[in-house]
Design a protein around this motif. Sequence first.
Motif, PDB file in Angstrom:
ATOM      1  N   THR A 166       0.831  -1.207   0.000  1.00 59.83           N
ATOM      2  CA  THR A 166       0.000   0.000   0.000  1.00 59.83           C
ATOM      3  C   THR A 166       0.865   1.257   0.000  1.00 59.83           C
ATOM      4  O   THR A 166       0.350   2.365  -0.097  1.00 59.83           O
ATOM      5  N   ALA A 167       2.177   1.090   0.094  1.00 56.80           N
ATOM      6  CA  ALA A 167       3.094   2.220  -0.051  1.00 56.80           C
ATOM      7  C   ALA A 167       3.469   2.358  -1.537  1.00 56.80           C
ATOM      8  O   ALA A 167       3.023   1.573  -2.379  1.00 56.80           O
ATOM      9  N   ARG A 168       4.309   3.359  -1.850  1.00 53.40           N
ATOM     10  CA  ARG A 168       4.874   3.404  -3.203  1.00 53.40           C
ATOM     11  C   ARG A 168       5.637   2.107  -3.435  1.00 53.40           C
ATOM     12  O   ARG A 168       6.348   1.636  -2.543  1.00 53.40           O
ATOM     13  N   ILE A 169       5.561   1.578  -4.633  1.00 53.93           N
ATOM     14  CA  ILE A 169       6.199   0.293  -4.905  1.00 53.93           C
ATOM     15  C   ILE A 169       7.729   0.445  -4.893  1.00 53.93           C
ATOM     16  O   ILE A 169       8.459  -0.538  -4.788  1.00 53.93           O
ATOM     17  N   THR A 170       8.193   1.698  -4.975  1.00 51.42           N
ATOM     18  CA  THR A 170       9.628   1.975  -4.898  1.00 51.42           C
ATOM     19  C   THR A 170      10.069   2.339  -3.473  1.00 51.42           C
ATOM     20  O   THR A 170      11.220   2.699  -3.258  1.00 51.42           O
ATOM     21  N   HIS A 171       9.147   2.254  -2.514  1.00 52.89           N
ATOM     22  CA  HIS A 171       9.473   2.584  -1.120  1.00 52.89           C
ATOM     23  C   HIS A 171      10.346   1.474  -0.541  1.00 52.89           C
ATOM     24  O   HIS A 171      10.463   0.398  -1.100  1.00 52.89           O
ATOM     25  N   ALA A 172      10.942   1.746   0.602  1.00 51.58           N
ATOM     26  CA  ALA A 172      12.035   0.888   1.099  1.00 51.58           C
ATOM     27  C   ALA A 172      11.675  -0.599   1.176  1.00 51.58           C
ATOM     28  O   ALA A 172      12.441  -1.442   0.690  1.00 51.58           O
ATOM     29  N   THR A 173      10.536  -0.917   1.781  1.00 49.05           N
ATOM     30  CA  THR A 173      10.232  -2.336   1.999  1.00 49.05           C
ATOM     31  C   THR A 173      10.007  -3.096   0.690  1.00 49.05           C
ATOM     32  O   THR A 173      10.678  -4.110   0.448  1.00 49.05           O
ATOM     33  N   PRO A 174       9.079  -2.650  -0.187  1.00 51.27           N
ATOM     34  CA  PRO A 174       8.959  -3.382  -1.453  1.00 51.27           C
ATOM     35  C   PRO A 174      10.236  -3.329  -2.291  1.00 51.27           C
ATOM     36  O   PRO A 174      10.581  -4.326  -2.960  1.00 51.27           O
ATOM     37  N   ALA A 175      10.954  -2.218  -2.242  1.00 51.53           N
ATOM     38  CA  ALA A 175      12.179  -2.108  -3.039  1.00 51.53           C
ATOM     39  C   ALA A 175      13.199  -3.172  -2.652  1.00 51.53           C
ATOM     40  O   ALA A 175      14.013  -3.605  -3.475  1.00 51.53           O
ATOM     41  N   ALA A 176      13.162  -3.606  -1.396  1.00 55.48           N
ATOM     42  CA  ALA A 176      14.154  -4.593  -0.935  1.00 55.48           C
ATOM     43  C   ALA A 176      13.923  -5.975  -1.525  1.00 55.48           C
ATOM     44  O   ALA A 176      14.799  -6.836  -1.450  1.00 55.48           O
ATOM     45  N   VAL A 177      12.772  -6.198  -2.145  1.00 52.14           N
ATOM     46  CA  VAL A 177      12.548  -7.489  -2.807  1.00 52.14           C
ATOM     47  C   VAL A 177      13.452  -7.618  -4.031  1.00 52.14           C
ATOM     48  O   VAL A 177      13.935  -8.705  -4.350  1.00 52.14           O
ATOM     49  N   PHE A 178      13.707  -6.471  -4.715  1.00 49.88           N
ATOM     50  CA  PHE A 178      14.282  -6.592  -6.064  1.00 49.88           C
ATOM     51  C   PHE A 178      15.448  -5.657  -6.379  1.00 49.88           C
ATOM     52  O   PHE A 178      16.070  -5.811  -7.418  1.00 49.88           O
ATOM     53  N   SER A 179      15.736  -4.660  -5.539  1.00 46.60           N
ATOM     54  CA  SER A 179      16.692  -3.630  -5.978  1.00 46.60           C
ATOM     55  C   SER A 179      17.891  -3.495  -5.043  1.00 46.60           C
ATOM     56  O   SER A 179      17.889  -3.988  -3.919  1.00 46.60           O
ATOM     57  N   HIS A 180      18.896  -2.805  -5.546  1.00 46.97           N
ATOM     58  CA  HIS A 180      20.043  -2.371  -4.744  1.00 46.97           C
ATOM     59  C   HIS A 180      20.043  -0.842  -4.760  1.00 46.97           C
ATOM     60  O   HIS A 180      19.993  -0.229  -5.825  1.00 46.97           O
ATOM     61  N   ALA A 181      20.107  -0.216  -3.581  1.00 50.03           N
ATOM     62  CA  ALA A 181      20.123   1.246  -3.532  1.00 50.03           C
ATOM     63  C   ALA A 181      20.893   1.709  -2.298  1.00 50.03           C
ATOM     64  O   ALA A 181      20.446   1.476  -1.176  1.00 50.03           O
ATOM     65  N   PRO A 182      22.042   2.351  -2.497  1.00 50.20           N
ATOM     66  CA  PRO A 182      22.781   2.885  -1.345  1.00 50.20           C
ATOM     67  C   PRO A 182      21.957   3.894  -0.553  1.00 50.20           C
ATOM     68  O   PRO A 182      22.215   4.099   0.626  1.00 50.20           O
ATOM     69  N   ASN A 216       7.656 -10.428 -11.529  1.00 50.65           N
ATOM     70  CA  ASN A 216       6.562 -10.796 -12.424  1.00 50.65           C
ATOM     71  C   ASN A 216       5.277 -10.021 -12.168  1.00 50.65           C
ATOM     72  O   ASN A 216       4.452  -9.857 -13.055  1.00 50.65           O
ATOM     73  N   LEU A 217       5.108  -9.577 -10.935  1.00 52.41           N
ATOM     74  CA  LEU A 217       3.851  -8.930 -10.563  1.00 52.41           C
ATOM     75  C   LEU A 217       4.132  -7.924  -9.464  1.00 52.41           C
ATOM     76  O   LEU A 217       4.776  -8.250  -8.465  1.00 52.41           O
ATOM     77  N   ALA A 218       3.669  -6.685  -9.651  1.00 50.93           N
ATOM     78  CA  ALA A 218       3.852  -5.671  -8.615  1.00 50.93           C
ATOM     79  C   ALA A 218       2.605  -4.798  -8.571  1.00 50.93           C
ATOM     80  O   ALA A 218       2.226  -4.193  -9.575  1.00 50.93           O
ATOM     81  N   LEU A 219       1.972  -4.736  -7.417  1.00 63.40           N
ATOM     82  CA  LEU A 219       0.748  -3.949  -7.232  1.00 63.40           C
ATOM     83  C   LEU A 219       0.941  -3.022  -6.047  1.00 63.40           C
ATOM     84  O   LEU A 219       1.351  -3.466  -4.968  1.00 63.40           O
ATOM     85  N   GLY A 220       0.631  -1.734  -6.230  1.00 63.85           N
ATOM     86  CA  GLY A 220       0.793  -0.793  -5.130  1.00 63.85           C
ATOM     87  C   GLY A 220       0.573   0.622  -5.586  1.00 63.85           C
ATOM     88  O   GLY A 220      -0.210   0.895  -6.498  1.00 63.85           O
ATOM     89  N   GLY A 221       1.292   1.555  -4.962  1.00 61.61           N
ATOM     90  CA  GLY A 221       1.180   2.957  -5.327  1.00 61.61           C
ATOM     91  C   GLY A 221       2.471   3.471  -5.932  1.00 61.61           C
ATOM     92  O   GLY A 221       3.447   2.735  -6.083  1.00 61.61           O
ATOM     93  N   GLY A 222       2.457   4.768  -6.333  1.00 61.73           N
ATOM     94  CA  GLY A 222       3.713   5.413  -6.692  1.00 61.73           C
ATOM     95  C   GLY A 222       4.015   5.552  -8.164  1.00 61.73           C
ATOM     96  O   GLY A 222       5.196   5.546  -8.542  1.00 61.73           O
TER      97      GLY A 222
END
Length: 480
Positions: A166-182, A216-222
């Motif tokens: 329910t947050a932006r899909i690029t927010h910290a928690t969902p981002a940790a599924v798939f990304s690297h960000a210093p 494969n699937l991402a649902l949320g905000g942002g």
Amino acid sequence: MRPIPHVFTRKTWLLSACLAMLITQACKKINDTTADSPLAPQSAVQKPSDSTPKSLILFIGDGMGLSTITAGRIFDGQSKGLSGEGHSLSFEGFGNVALIKTYNFDAQVPDSAGTATAMMSGYKARIGTINVPPDNLLAGCGDRPAPPTLAKRASAKGLSVGLVSTARITHATPAAVFSHAPSRNWEADKDIKGIAAESGCRSIAAQLVDPATAVNLALGGGHKEFTDAQKQVWREGGGDHIYIESGADFGALNAQDGQDILGLFTPSHMSYEADRKKTDEPSLAEMTRFAIENLSARGTGYVLMVEAGRIDHAHHGGNAYRALRDVQALNEAVATAIDMTGGDTTLLVTADHSHVFTIAGYPKRGNPILGLVTPPQSLEQLLNDQEGDGPVLAKDDKPYTTLGYHNGSGPQRNDDSPALTDNAVQAPDFRQQVAVPLGSETHSGEDVALYAQGPGAERVRGVMDQDEIAAVIDAALGLR
Ligand SMILES: [Zn+2]
């Protein structure tokens, strides 16, 4: 053969007996997630098979510390006309529970970026960083290698990968599924400048739409974090890739088609559950149902992360009502998953960290959880069959609420504070009083809980470090 992943409790015995007897209605009563019963709810016990692909759903209530779970349980029970204190949320019947130490590599009280890295990648990261080791902060930027994300580990084993928030899909928690960000703040391309640009770091949005990221699937905000070009990159990701932004488009999709879908329903975070317009934004439970149907239809097994991201935001704003409504939304999403999955799916429910949120005073049992502290009857009142007293007064001769925040931007209690009334404190927009004035209420550092059922759940026990959760996930899915 895998061991049966349940402690043999009275509840599981009852459920097993129900299955054997095929007394559906009787079982439904026991398995009713809203039942105000000391027997907490739990899904049907099924023995996992070795032939079916394994799946795992990680539910994260962002900021859902133990006081939030207790208050959420009481709130949920009371809002359904039940007694709140003995009520159970859908995941409280899971047979395996642990306390989780949440500290970051360099912080006693953590943030969501470091904690999500611990849970999903298996190491403690610095506060504010996503999936970069503490001594290799530019890992993943340019051609620098980085430890594989959960999405990469899962897809390497042939599993499908989904995320719901329910947050932006690029927010910290969902981002940790798939990304690297210093920096967790590098969500959009516009955030990539200076050292980020010089080091070849990519925004979290750019990483999400890259087919190599394996989501494969991402649902949320942002959706404001994504450029039109990035949305097109997703659509061209191969096969049937769909990009949507409206509740109507979401409603028109058939989850059974198993298409790769990026659905971003709001420019920034999705609405609090208390404010959600149902035609515009699906609920967390509706997104969870869709994700399970979509990912299951692929027949590959899957890993799905579901975040109730706005519990945290309501707490930061000092508004307990919206935080507790979002706990209810998570509770319904977990109940949906319990109903839809069987013995081959591991369910984990946890929080990334807690908040300075308290349940205090000595309110009587059944007192409205959002209300003023009203005491139980005294011995004298009980013996003389008299009514109990009204709200307790503090030393300043004013009543006070059961729920409160140690710090934050809510009203500070002082000599000039108006006397609170029950009407005022139970209103949806009421912000609880605080002791320490800050611009925003903060996280807190005590342990959180992890609830588990399904294959590998027996590893969840005792007091664990948060980075051990990744090992539980990897073992359940055979990832490494
Ligand atoms: Zn927070």
